[in-house]
Design a protein around this motif. Sequence first.
Motif, mmCIF file in Angstrom:
data_model
loop_
_atom_site.group_PDB
_atom_site.id
_atom_site.type_symbol
_atom_site.label_atom_id
_atom_site.label_comp_id
_atom_site.label_asym_id
_atom_site.label_seq_id
_atom_site.Cartn_x
_atom_site.Cartn_y
_atom_site.Cartn_z
ATOM 1 N N LEU A 166 47.037 43.411 44.708
ATOM 2 C CA LEU A 166 46.348 42.826 43.564
ATOM 3 C C LEU A 166 45.233 43.739 43.074
ATOM 4 N N LEU A 170 45.195 45.770 39.407
ATOM 5 C CA LEU A 170 44.108 45.611 38.440
ATOM 6 C C LEU A 170 43.382 46.936 38.202
ATOM 7 N N ARG A 180 47.054 35.033 34.618
ATOM 8 C CA ARG A 180 47.553 34.654 35.941
ATOM 9 C C ARG A 180 49.072 34.750 35.994
ATOM 10 N N LEU A 183 50.078 38.353 36.409
ATOM 11 C CA LEU A 183 49.767 38.830 37.759
ATOM 12 C C LEU A 183 50.785 38.302 38.765
ATOM 13 N N VAL A 187 52.525 41.375 40.501
ATOM 14 C CA VAL A 187 52.011 41.633 41.848
ATOM 15 C C VAL A 187 52.833 40.924 42.911
ATOM 16 N N VAL A 199 46.955 32.725 42.301
ATOM 17 C CA VAL A 199 46.210 33.928 41.910
ATOM 18 C C VAL A 199 44.712 33.705 42.118
#
Length: 238
Positions: A166, A170, A180, A183, A187, A199
Amino acid sequence: MKGLLLIVEDEQSILDILQFNLEREGYQTQTAMDGEEAVAKAKQLEPDLILLDVMIPVIDGFEVCKMIRTFSQAPIIMLTARTEEVDKILGLELGADDYMTKPFSMRELMARIKANMRRLPSATVQTPETAAGETIVTGDLTIDCDQYEIRRGEERIDLTLREFELIRFLASSPHKVFSREVLLEKVWGYEYIGDVRTVDVTVRRLREKLERNPAEPEYVVTKRGVGYYFNVDSKMGS
């Protein structure tokens, strides 16, 4: 062999099914049927991933997860028949990487295991901005993508695989805000079945380890109503 998995399950029939299917897929397996045995074997065997049932005797799965996180960052997938969302969030808060509710398909379990066992940089989350082997530096924070290591100054910060991926994702696109949902897709690496609060929980755990003051984060910053971004105040380099 694809790796060593520790299966923690107190129902013999389920344990047998899991062990049979995992070994057929090429994994090595070890088993434990109560929490005390699970902690001991996790420490002794250093497995690559742990399948951890919540409702086990002696020490329950939540407490086992918490205990294992004091000496291991191996991915943990929690298994439970309990459907309450609060149980899922609690498991993630205590350091689990994933959570599956019984009954589940063996196909889905294999997909989750594969996603959580990505180890080599070439097999992990990739972006155009960040290649395997790059080192990202901002302020006193160093993210070594080759060694899977993050340091603040000279202090090494222990992260789970999911937490590392994560922050790496980023940091690869500083100041770019990711929702979210994005992600979870990028991820977690598969179609995640569950609440996007997964998340939020992972970000909270990450901040507690990474930030000087988690309540006022310097690096992993919230864009209210949108998502999260990585704040960079110095150059990135390799």
